[in-house]
Design a protein around this motif. Structure first.
Motif, PDB file in Angstrom:
ATOM      1  N   GLU A   1       0.833  -1.205   0.000  1.00 40.09           N
ATOM      2  CA  GLU A   1       0.000   0.000   0.000  1.00 40.09           C
ATOM      3  C   GLU A   1       0.870   1.257   0.000  1.00 40.09           C
ATOM      4  OE1 GLU A   1      -3.676  -2.077   2.502  1.00 40.09           O
ATOM      5  OE2 GLU A   1      -2.162  -0.843   3.518  1.00 40.09           O
ATOM      6  N   LEU A   2       1.932   1.240   0.784  1.00 44.61           N
ATOM      7  CA  LEU A   2       2.827   2.398   0.848  1.00 44.61           C
ATOM      8  C   LEU A   2       3.533   2.616  -0.487  1.00 44.61           C
ATOM      9  CD1 LEU A   2       4.171   4.653   2.443  1.00 44.61           C
ATOM     10  CD2 LEU A   2       5.851   2.975   3.270  1.00 44.61           C
ATOM     11  N   GLN A   3       4.006   1.533  -1.090  1.00 48.04           N
ATOM     12  CA  GLN A   3       4.700   1.659  -2.366  1.00 48.04           C
ATOM     13  C   GLN A   3       3.760   2.152  -3.464  1.00 48.04           C
ATOM     14  OE1 GLN A   3       6.419  -2.269  -2.774  1.00 48.04           O
ATOM     15  NE2 GLN A   3       7.486  -2.019  -0.821  1.00 48.04           N
ATOM     16  N   THR A   4       2.497   1.742  -3.420  1.00 46.09           N
ATOM     17  CA  THR A   4       1.511   2.231  -4.395  1.00 46.09           C
ATOM     18  C   THR A   4       1.318   3.729  -4.246  1.00 46.09           C
ATOM     19  OG1 THR A   4       0.348   0.106  -4.446  1.00 46.09           O
ATOM     20  CG2 THR A   4      -0.881   2.048  -5.169  1.00 46.09           C
TER      21      THR A   4
ATOM     22  N   ALA B   1       4.953   9.952  -7.107  1.00 42.83           N
ATOM     23  CA  ALA B   1       6.007  10.193  -8.096  1.00 42.83           C
ATOM     24  C   ALA B   1       5.413  10.572  -9.450  1.00 42.83           C
ATOM     25  CB  ALA B   1       6.886   8.951  -8.221  1.00 42.83           C
ATOM     26  N   LYS B   2       4.327   9.893  -9.839  1.00 45.86           N
ATOM     27  CA  LYS B   2       3.684  10.213 -11.116  1.00 45.86           C
ATOM     28  C   LYS B   2       3.125  11.636 -11.099  1.00 45.86           C
ATOM     29  CE  LYS B   2       2.396   5.451 -12.263  1.00 45.86           C
ATOM     30  NZ  LYS B   2       1.264   4.498 -12.454  1.00 45.86           N
ATOM     31  N   ILE B   3       2.544  12.023  -9.957  1.00 39.89           N
ATOM     32  CA  ILE B   3       1.984  13.376  -9.845  1.00 39.89           C
ATOM     33  C   ILE B   3       3.101  14.412  -9.937  1.00 39.89           C
ATOM     34  CG2 ILE B   3       0.847  14.980  -8.263  1.00 39.89           C
ATOM     35  CD1 ILE B   3      -0.795  12.593  -7.248  1.00 39.89           C
TER      36      ILE B   3
ATOM     37  N   GLY C   1       5.811  18.574 -12.872  1.00 39.68           N
ATOM     38  CA  GLY C   1       7.043  19.128 -13.421  1.00 39.68           C
ATOM     39  C   GLY C   1       6.959  19.324 -14.916  1.00 39.68           C
ATOM     40  N   ALA C   2       6.364  18.339 -15.607  1.00 43.44           N
ATOM     41  CA  ALA C   2       6.219  18.457 -17.059  1.00 43.44           C
ATOM     42  C   ALA C   2       5.303  19.623 -17.423  1.00 43.44           C
ATOM     43  CB  ALA C   2       5.672  17.157 -17.626  1.00 43.44           C
TER      44      ALA C   2
END
Length: 313
Positions: free
Chosen positions: A284-287, A293-295, A300-301
């Motif tokens: 759950e934490l890694q998800t 990270a995706k956000i 940033g993009a």
């Protein structure tokens, strides 16, 4: 157990009684759980399976299959405190602590004589089948002529069968082997066994078995666990941090864990882990971390694009 499906699991096997690996267990690769269970367990019933068949040994429920099993696991009311779980959660905040773990093994397989790591206590409850447990008191360890080859986990020149010990004693002049006390019990479904820290033990699967277990540190063995962690810390980094957590427990954490334990009832695994600093499973934490990270990448993009557009206008 079918809920584990096709996820890959690491396997171990006892290929030789001369092995100097911990518990005489050698790594035997990895395989999808359902393939392993079908080929090496279910299809081996009543076939006189060889002791070298692969086993699912000490596979972490919390780290690897909490989504499938965690909601159905309870921690025994007799062992409500585990400083090792708490320390592991601090030292490895992403991968988390390992216990409890699950075992699946075919009839005839075994784990050789061994002592559990870091002077941890150990419990195992059997869900299916029967296991033969033989345990030697910690104070009799020296009578088994332990050999420390590469770390503080000893290997042994012989097993615990009386004939085997007598033969080794006569041939190798190890007369103390016959003086070690050996306590034996057959564990059945619903039974639980407690092995105190430092006690050598050997386990045989008398038939197909499914079990859940955990190693743990509480007030009764924290001093010994701390001493071993400090010694291992001379050559490795993780034990340094584990030792620091054990020392910190003396400032009140240990008392807080004892006070927060439910009185006289088994505790759901998720509640037990939350009390010890792990409100979420590693999966759950890694998800959540992956989503964050995706956000960040998307933000940033977007900022880069906005900046590029601003420079062009």
């Amino acid at each position: 157990m079918e809920r584990l499906g096709s996820r890959r699991v690491p396997l171990r096997r006892c290929e030789s009684k001369d092995s100097v690996s911990w518990a005489q267990l050698e790594f035997a690769g990895a395989a999808p759980f359902d393939d392993f269970a079908r080929e090496h367990v279910l299809n081996r019933k009543g076939t006189g399976v060889a002791s070298s068949e692969p086993q699912l040994f000490d596979f972490s429920i919390w780290q690897h299959c909490a989504d499938a099993l965690a909601d159905d696991v309870v921690m025994p009311k007799w062992f409500p405190v585990d400083l090792y779980t708490q320390a592991s959660a601090v030292v490895h905040p992403v991968t988390g602590s390992a216990s409890p773990t699950v075992f699946l093994a075919a009839e005839g397989t075994f784990s050789g004589l061994h002592v559990d790591f870091l002077h941890t206590h150990f419990w195992m409850t059997l869900c299916h089948g029967h296991k033969r447990w033989r345990v030697v008191p910690r104070d009799d360890l020296a009578l088994l002529y332990p050999r420390y080859l590469c770390d503080l986990n000893p290997c042994f020149p012989t097993g615990l069968d009386e004939a085997e010990r007598a033969a080794v004693a006569a041939y190798n002049e190890m007369p103390a082997l016959g003086l070690a006390a050996v306590h034996e019990v057959i564990l059945g479904p619903g039974d639980i066994v407690f092995v105190p820290a430092g006690a050598p033990h050997k386990v045989e699967n008398l038939e197909t078995t499914v079990a859940i277990s955990a190693n743990f540190v509480d007030r009764s063995n924290v001093a010994r666990s701390l001493a071993e962690a400090e010694l291992l810390g001379l050559v490795s980094e993780d034990p340094v941090h584990i030792a620091a957590c054990f020392r910190g427990a003396e400032s009140g954490l240990l008392s807080d864990l004892e006070a927060s334990a439910p009185s006289g009832v088994h505790e759901p695994l998720r509640a037990f882990k939350a009390r010890h600093g792990e409100a979420r499973t590693p999966q759950e934490l890694q998800t959540r971390l992956a989503l964050a990270a995706k956000i960040l990448v998307a933000t940033g993009a977007s900022l880069c694009l906005a900046g590029w557009i601003a420079t062009r206008s």
